[in-house]
Scaffold this active site. Structure first.
Site, PDB file in Angstrom:
ATOM      1  N   HIS A 174       5.187  10.295   7.474  1.00  0.00           N
ATOM      2  CA  HIS A 174       5.418   8.869   7.728  1.00  0.00           C
ATOM      3  C   HIS A 174       6.611   8.628   8.653  1.00  0.00           C
ATOM      4  CE1 HIS A 174       2.425   8.473   4.750  1.00  0.00           C
ATOM      5  NE2 HIS A 174       3.186   8.393   3.673  1.00  0.00           N
TER       6      HIS A 174
ATOM      7  N   LYS B  89      -9.564   3.712  -5.832  1.00  0.00           N
ATOM      8  CA  LYS B  89      -9.530   2.456  -6.577  1.00  0.00           C
ATOM      9  C   LYS B  89      -8.474   1.505  -6.037  1.00  0.00           C
ATOM     10  CE  LYS B  89      -9.763   4.536 -10.787  1.00  0.00           C
ATOM     11  NZ  LYS B  89      -9.815   4.750 -12.204  1.00  0.00           N
TER      12      LYS B  89
HETATM   13  C1  BG6 Z   1       2.477   8.074   0.115  1.00  0.00           C
HETATM   14  C2  BG6 Z   1       3.333   8.985  -0.694  1.00  0.00           C
HETATM   15  O1  BG6 Z   1       2.047   8.727   1.262  1.00  0.00           O
HETATM   16  O2  BG6 Z   1       3.207   6.921   0.474  1.00  0.00           O
HETATM   17  C3  BG6 Z   1       3.886   8.275  -1.915  1.00  0.00           C
HETATM   18  O3  BG6 Z   1       2.587  10.110  -1.109  1.00  0.00           O
HETATM   19  C4  BG6 Z   1       4.544   6.974  -1.530  1.00  0.00           C
HETATM   20  O4  BG6 Z   1       4.798   9.101  -2.608  1.00  0.00           O
HETATM   21  C5  BG6 Z   1       3.647   6.156  -0.622  1.00  0.00           C
HETATM   22  O5  BG6 Z   1       4.836   6.260  -2.706  1.00  0.00           O
HETATM   23  C6  BG6 Z   1       4.360   4.934  -0.103  1.00  0.00           C
HETATM   24  O6  BG6 Z   1       3.454   4.118   0.567  1.00  0.00           O
HETATM   25  P1  BG6 Z   1       3.672   2.554   0.634  1.00  0.00           P
HETATM   26  O7  BG6 Z   1       2.615   2.077   1.548  1.00  0.00           O
HETATM   27  O8  BG6 Z   1       3.543   2.052  -0.765  1.00  0.00           O
HETATM   28  O9  BG6 Z   1       5.056   2.346   1.154  1.00  0.00           O
END
Ligand code: BG6
Length: 489
Positions: free
Chosen positions: A241, A19
């Site tokens: 990440h 979503k």
């Molecule tokens: C996700 C994590 O991969 O990335 C989350 O599981 C986190 O915990 C999120 O909040 C952050 O992504 P972005 O794009 O909002 O910085």
């Protein structure tokens, strides 16, 4: 192509990720004219829903950069007409054959390319891969399956998942998403480095004294405690990440921009990395805090989190790439939830100018005032360089100033969401931004021993108040390597 169709089936269509991210990204691509001429979108999930209900759900939750525009309701309607729903169990080949029949109706005998986005918990990845691959084996086009972390909890479980998926899919069919790789400023990292003479020759231990990868969020794990407690911040953010950014940052120049050439270099960096040691890690967990009369709950106040949970919501770590380019350069990572700000950035601190003439003068500690390149991934995307400059006037005083490229000042174009770029790449078969299985193995190898040790020795995280700057231990860790966190100064 005229004679072919693409269907995108979002498995787990009623979930949060679908979503919030997947449907909005698909709509943005449609709006921008990036989706193929003949495309269909299917939502697949267990709950019973009609096509109309799916469409209502999508339009109610459609919040992307595009739908804020006026006059886009016509486009939304066109998009929704291409969206359909099939309910079914995730492990039922029968239900997937019903989907297959519907897909065939839409494909109308054309070459049928099928993409499945597995927006479901990892324990059903393999079932879905099995059912989806069987149902799709009859179509003449390609079949691709997008999966998103968690890819296991450690080397072993990740390996099992990979071999499970590979029973039904080839490596080329599996698209492992790390959405940070789809972010504009992460994409820009290689351009900045490889196409600028003022940076490229400096990119090594000779001129760089440390690199910092910082992720912070100003909210806790509210509502996601059940998932989070099983993983913790190291698995949630660092192992994927931040490590992916590190690999891109530190890789040798690839032979070309081809996906395999780039991923070959990334995997070499990951394999050159030292396994993370317990003494190079600080873990923290947020506790409740009252600020301005507002009560901010602690991590363990969440009903879905056990009261005695030791799961870290913050971690800082010092990592090392043991190769000729990076020998001895600390790569410091810091990631945390419920901190004082929301930020993701890459900081590169350069060495001192040898024999600096201004070293002992003019009211500045030049030991700290070395050049620093900051790539702010979000928010307020920017690239800036800290330099030393003379304060104008008759005196001789130095000042730290920024050469600043702030995206919102420089560019009027909107920055696409990471999922837009990644979905488009997957449709086009561009694998550059997806994680290959050997990269995943190498990434787990760096963190698995540490994760086991943290759990086996029941290491207690340092508590920090919700909304604070995190555990003070992070400063000691940096100081051990003669580093100051750039975001704190
Ligand atoms: C996700 C994590 O991969 O990335 C989350 O599981 C986190 O915990 C999120 O909040 C952050 O992504 P972005 O794009 O909002 O910085």
């Amino acid at each position: 192509e005229q004679g072919s169709t693409v269907s995108i089936t979002v498995v787990g269509a009623s979930g949060d990720l679908a979503k919030k991210k997947i449907f909005p990204a698909l709509f943005a691509l449609f709006y921008e004219g990036c989706l193929p001429q003949h495309f269909t979108i299917f939502g697949y999930a267990r709950s019973k829903m009609s096509d109309a209900e799916l469409r209502a759900m999508i339009s109610a939750t459609l919040t992307c950069r595009i739908d804020k525009r006026e006059n886009c309701s016509e486009k939304i309607n066109q998009f929704l007409k291409r969206c359909f729903y099939q309910s079914g169990q995730y492990n039922s080949e029968d239900n997937f054959s019903e989907l297959d029949k519907k897909l065939k109706d839409h494909e109308g005998g054309k070459v049928a390319n099928r993409m499945f986005y597995l927006s479901v918990p990892p324990n059903v990845f393999i079932d879905v891969a099995r059912c989806a691959s069987r149902s799709a084996s009859s179509s003449k086009g390609w079949t691709r399956v997008i999966v998103e972390k968690p890819f296991g909890r450690d080397s072993e479980s990740s390996g099992e998942l990979t071999s499970g998926l590979k029973e039904f899919l080839t490596e080329e069919q599996i698209y492992r998403i790390d959405h940070y790789l789809g972010k504009e400023l992460v994409e820009n990292l290689s351009i900045l480095r490889f196409s600028n003479l003022v940076f490229e020759p400096l990119w090594s231990r000779q001129y760089i004294r440390n690199v910092q990868l910082i992720f912070s969020e100003d909210f806790g794990t509210e509502g996601r405690g059940g998932y989070f407690d099983n993983y913790g911040i190291i698995r949630d953010i660092m192992q994927n990440h931040l490590l992916q950014i590190l690999a891109l940052f530190a890789m040798e120049p690839p032979v070309s921009l081809d996906a395999e050439d780039i991923r070959n270099e990334k995997v070499k960096v990951l394999r050159s990395m030292r396994k993370l040691q317990l003494e190079d890690v600080v873990v923290g967990q947020y506790k409740s805090h009252i600020k301005g009369g507002v009560h901010y709950p602690g991590y363990t106040d969440d009903k879905t989190v056990p009261n005695n949970s030791l799961t870290p919501t913050f971690a800082a770590a010092a990592l090392f790439v043991d190769n000729a380019r990076w020998d001895g350069v600390p790569f410091l990572m810091k990631a945390g939830k419920a901190l004082h700000n929301k930020l993701a950035e890459i900081r590169v601190q350069f060495r001192h100018v040898p024999g600096n003439l201004y070293k002992r003068s003019f009211g500045m500690d030049l030991d700290q005032a070395t050049n620093e390149l900051v790539i702010r991934v979000q928010p307020d995307e920017a690239v800036y360089l800290k330099i030393n400059n003379k304060v104008p006037g008759l005196g001789m005083r130095l000042d730290r100033s920024n050469l600043n490229l702030l995206y919102s000042d420089r560019y009027s174009r909107e920055i696409p969401d990471a999922y837009e770029r990644l979905l488009l790449d997957a449709i086009e078969g561009e694998r550059r931004l997806f994680i290959r299985s050997d990269e995943l193995d190498a990434a787990w190898a760096i963190f698995t021993p540490l994760l086991k040790e943290l759990e086996e020795r029941k290491i207690s995280p340092e508590l920090y108040p919700y909304g604070s700057r995190g555990p003070v231990g992070a400063h000691y860790l940096a100081a051990k390597y003669n580093v100051r966190w750039g975001d704190m100064s």
